[in-house]
Design a protein around this motif. Structure first.
Motif, PDB file in Angstrom:
ATOM      1  N   ASN A  52      14.300  10.001   6.458  1.00 45.51           N
ATOM      2  CA  ASN A  52      14.117  11.233   7.552  1.00 45.51           C
ATOM      3  C   ASN A  52      12.925  11.110   8.378  1.00 45.51           C
ATOM      4  O   ASN A  52      12.815  11.909   9.171  1.00 45.51           O
ATOM      5  N   ALA A  53      12.208  10.022   8.099  1.00 43.33           N
ATOM      6  CA  ALA A  53      10.993   9.775   8.699  1.00 43.33           C
ATOM      7  C   ALA A  53      11.150   8.649   9.912  1.00 43.33           C
ATOM      8  O   ALA A  53      10.139   8.237  10.446  1.00 43.33           O
ATOM      9  N   GLY A  54      12.420   8.466   9.660  1.00 49.53           N
ATOM     10  CA  GLY A  54      12.792   6.879  10.619  1.00 49.53           C
ATOM     11  C   GLY A  54      12.165   5.551  10.286  1.00 49.53           C
ATOM     12  O   GLY A  54      11.863   4.886  10.932  1.00 49.53           O
ATOM     13  N   GLU A  55      12.084   5.713   8.888  1.00 48.31           N
ATOM     14  CA  GLU A  55      11.381   4.355   8.043  1.00 48.31           C
ATOM     15  C   GLU A  55      12.431   3.834   7.234  1.00 48.31           C
ATOM     16  O   GLU A  55      13.345   4.534   6.767  1.00 48.31           O
ATOM     17  N   ILE A  56      12.037   2.639   6.645  1.00 49.43           N
ATOM     18  CA  ILE A  56      13.176   2.116   6.015  1.00 49.43           C
ATOM     19  C   ILE A  56      12.536   2.470   4.513  1.00 49.43           C
ATOM     20  O   ILE A  56      13.253   2.557   3.303  1.00 49.43           O
ATOM     21  N   PHE A  57      11.230   2.549   4.229  1.00 51.37           N
ATOM     22  CA  PHE A  57      10.679   3.093   2.999  1.00 51.37           C
ATOM     23  C   PHE A  57       9.469   3.952   3.000  1.00 51.37           C
ATOM     24  O   PHE A  57       8.772   3.841   4.365  1.00 51.37           O
ATOM     25  N   ALA A  58       9.175   4.743   2.233  1.00 48.41           N
ATOM     26  CA  ALA A  58       7.968   5.529   2.108  1.00 48.41           C
ATOM     27  C   ALA A  58       7.318   5.719   0.612  1.00 48.41           C
ATOM     28  O   ALA A  58       8.204   5.728  -0.090  1.00 48.41           O
ATOM     29  N   PHE A  59       5.949   5.432   0.564  1.00 48.50           N
ATOM     30  CA  PHE A  59       5.336   5.367  -0.673  1.00 48.50           C
ATOM     31  C   PHE A  59       5.721   4.319  -1.792  1.00 48.50           C
ATOM     32  O   PHE A  59       6.166   4.387  -2.721  1.00 48.50           O
ATOM     33  N   SER A  67       0.990  -1.305  -0.074  1.00 48.89           N
ATOM     34  CA  SER A  67       0.005   0.113   0.029  1.00 48.89           C
ATOM     35  C   SER A  67       0.666   1.241   0.015  1.00 48.89           C
ATOM     36  O   SER A  67       1.747   1.540   0.960  1.00 48.89           O
ATOM     37  N   ARG A  68       0.886   1.928  -1.087  1.00 48.11           N
ATOM     38  CA  ARG A  68       1.714   3.320  -1.268  1.00 48.11           C
ATOM     39  C   ARG A  68       1.405   4.228   0.174  1.00 48.11           C
ATOM     40  O   ARG A  68       2.256   4.621   0.331  1.00 48.11           O
ATOM     41  N   PHE A  69       0.137   4.475   0.346  1.00 46.92           N
ATOM     42  CA  PHE A  69      -0.334   5.347   1.111  1.00 46.92           C
ATOM     43  C   PHE A  69      -0.469   5.040   2.615  1.00 46.92           C
ATOM     44  O   PHE A  69      -0.532   6.082   3.427  1.00 46.92           O
ATOM     45  N   THR A  70      -0.314   3.911   3.001  1.00 45.53           N
ATOM     46  CA  THR A  70      -0.093   3.366   4.240  1.00 45.53           C
ATOM     47  C   THR A  70       1.436   3.358   4.743  1.00 45.53           C
ATOM     48  O   THR A  70       1.877   3.004   5.884  1.00 45.53           O
ATOM     49  N   TRP A  71       2.378   3.342   3.684  1.00 50.16           N
ATOM     50  CA  TRP A  71       3.577   2.853   3.826  1.00 50.16           C
ATOM     51  C   TRP A  71       3.846   1.704   4.309  1.00 50.16           C
ATOM     52  O   TRP A  71       5.070   1.341   5.106  1.00 50.16           O
ATOM     53  N   THR A  72       3.145   0.775   3.864  1.00 49.89           N
ATOM     54  CA  THR A  72       3.216  -0.585   4.565  1.00 49.89           C
ATOM     55  C   THR A  72       3.160  -1.745   3.668  1.00 49.89           C
ATOM     56  O   THR A  72       2.368  -1.824   2.725  1.00 49.89           O
ATOM     57  N   VAL A  73       3.945  -2.843   3.815  1.00 46.94           N
ATOM     58  CA  VAL A  73       3.718  -4.095   3.223  1.00 46.94           C
ATOM     59  C   VAL A  73       3.260  -5.099   4.104  1.00 46.94           C
ATOM     60  O   VAL A  73       3.437  -5.314   5.125  1.00 46.94           O
ATOM     61  N   SER A  97      13.802  11.846   0.991  1.00 49.67           N
ATOM     62  CA  SER A  97      15.170  11.759   0.756  1.00 49.67           C
ATOM     63  C   SER A  97      15.302  11.012  -0.805  1.00 49.67           C
ATOM     64  O   SER A  97      14.197  11.161  -1.336  1.00 49.67           O
ATOM     65  N   PHE A  98      16.336  10.854  -1.379  1.00 48.32           N
ATOM     66  CA  PHE A  98      16.256  10.344  -2.598  1.00 48.32           C
ATOM     67  C   PHE A  98      15.591   8.834  -2.965  1.00 48.32           C
ATOM     68  O   PHE A  98      15.900   7.979  -1.957  1.00 48.32           O
ATOM     69  N   SER A  99      15.205   8.259  -3.803  1.00 45.83           N
ATOM     70  CA  SER A  99      14.772   6.977  -3.986  1.00 45.83           C
ATOM     71  C   SER A  99      15.989   6.110  -4.018  1.00 45.83           C
ATOM     72  O   SER A  99      17.027   6.288  -4.181  1.00 45.83           O
ATOM     73  N   ARG A 100      15.559   4.782  -3.787  1.00 40.50           N
ATOM     74  CA  ARG A 100      16.493   3.743  -3.579  1.00 40.50           C
ATOM     75  C   ARG A 100      15.868   2.457  -3.620  1.00 40.50           C
ATOM     76  O   ARG A 100      14.471   2.322  -3.524  1.00 40.50           O
ATOM     77  N   ALA A 101      16.629   1.497  -3.635  1.00 39.72           N
ATOM     78  CA  ALA A 101      16.177  -0.150  -3.689  1.00 39.72           C
ATOM     79  C   ALA A 101      16.671  -0.768  -2.399  1.00 39.72           C
ATOM     80  O   ALA A 101      17.994  -0.451  -2.134  1.00 39.72           O
ATOM     81  N   VAL A 102      15.835  -1.039  -1.500  1.00 34.07           N
ATOM     82  CA  VAL A 102      16.201  -1.694  -0.174  1.00 34.07           C
ATOM     83  C   VAL A 102      16.019  -3.022  -0.041  1.00 34.07           C
ATOM     84  O   VAL A 102      15.146  -3.770  -0.500  1.00 34.07           O
ATOM     85  N   THR A 103      17.269  -3.799   0.955  1.00 32.67           N
ATOM     86  CA  THR A 103      16.833  -5.091   1.196  1.00 32.67           C
ATOM     87  C   THR A 103      16.776  -5.334   2.922  1.00 32.67           C
ATOM     88  O   THR A 103      17.397  -4.558   3.486  1.00 32.67           O
TER      89      THR A 103
END
Length: 309
Positions: A189-196, A150-156, A222-228
């Motif tokens: 910057n929000a203290g999360e691993i990912f957003a949107f 879900s893009r707008f809950t920032w959740t998988v 911050s800038f986009s990235r791919a995270v593991t």
């Protein structure tokens, strides 16, 4: 006129390689199509129950069914959020469809499982439906349960494919996991691993990749990235163990994906930015290119294809 195609890729259906994509128009119509290796259309998939098709996903399962997304408009009392008592909302739906018959085998809807208050989505203008969830991916975990983004809950969300129950949720306001970063890695910057975010992919051993947009076109952390990410299910921790940044330091306002190739490289499509890149397992940039100005892609893949004779 007005027809577009997206998520063009190779998959396997009935043991044979096929080409698949979504094609639709600007009126909410559309369908998922399957072509064989002789470029002949062999199947079409549409949502059940009269729902509007969603272009974000068309995944053929190992058991030859289709996982697709759909949207439906409902009504909710959202006065607690400063909205109407009869607020229209756009709910995200996952359906599993029998490709041969079109029969609905499974359905999951966001409104039945996730509180509206979990959304970070921008509130709608008066009289407009609220796109509070914005479902944008459904994939299979290694145990054949679902990974829903879900893009707008920032959740998988990991969802049981039999019961529809949420097994865990990663990120957002009610994460099952405490968020951490391994040495050398940084949370946003929000203290999360990912957003949107988009495109959660299971690598096995409770390790996942996610395309981290970090932007919705308005808010940028911050800038986009791919995270593991590595999950410890017993300790309820989620650790950012690896990341590759957008080489130009840009943010993708939407879309994008990250594909782990057969040799362990990471192929990344930077969505609306029109760039695509490949990184080695150690994060070294191996390839970087940009599509012509004005051309963008929803997802990008590096996949084998050998057309039939």
């Amino acid at each position: 006129a007005g027809t577009f195609a997206t998520d063009f890729r190779t998959q396997t259906y009935l043991g044979k390689p096929v080409l698949t994509w979504f094609q639709g128009g600007g009126n909410g119509g559309g369908e998922d199509v399957i072509y064989n290796d002789r470029y002949q259309q062999i199947a079409t998939v549409k949502p059940a129950n009269g729902y509007l098709p969603d272009f974000h996903e068309f995944l053929i399962t190992p058991w030859n069914t289709a996982l697709i997304l759909a949207d439906t408009i409902g009504t909710a009392n959202l006065t607690s959020l400063g909205l109407s008592a009869h607020q229209q909302v756009i709910d995200g739906v996952v359906q599993e469809i029998d490709i041969k018959t079109g029969k609905l085998l499974f359905q999951w809807d966001s409104a039945g499982h996730v509180p509206y208050s979990d959304s970070y989505g921008p509130l709608p203008q008066r009289g407009m439906p609220w796109d509070w969830f914005h479902i944008n991916a459904v994939h299979l975990d290694t145990d054949s349960n679902l990974l829903i983004s879900s893009r707008f809950t920032w959740t998988v969300y990991k969802v049981n494919l039999r019961t529809g129950a949420i097994m865990w949720q990663l990120g957002g306001k009610h994460s099952t996991f405490t968020i951490k970063a391994a040495p050398g890695q940084k949370l946003d910057n929000a203290g999360e691993i990912f957003a949107f975010q988009h495109d959660p992919e299971a690598l096995g051993g409770n390790v996942y990749t996610v395309f981290d947009d970090e932007s919705d076109g308005q808010a940028e952390f911050s800038f986009s990235r791919a995270v593991t990410i590595s999950l410890n299910l017993a300790a309820h921790t989620a650790t950012l163990i690896k990341s590759v940044n957008q080489p130009e330091g840009l943010t993708a306002a939407a879309t994008g994906n990250a594909q782990t190739t057969r040799n362990g490289d990471l192929f990344v499509s930077w969505g609306g930015l029109s760039y695509f890149s490949e990184f080695s397992p150690t994060g070294k940039l191996l390839f970087n290119a940009k599509l012509p100005d004005g051309v963008s892609t929803y997802r990008g893949y590096r996949l084998p294809w050998n057309p039939g004779s």
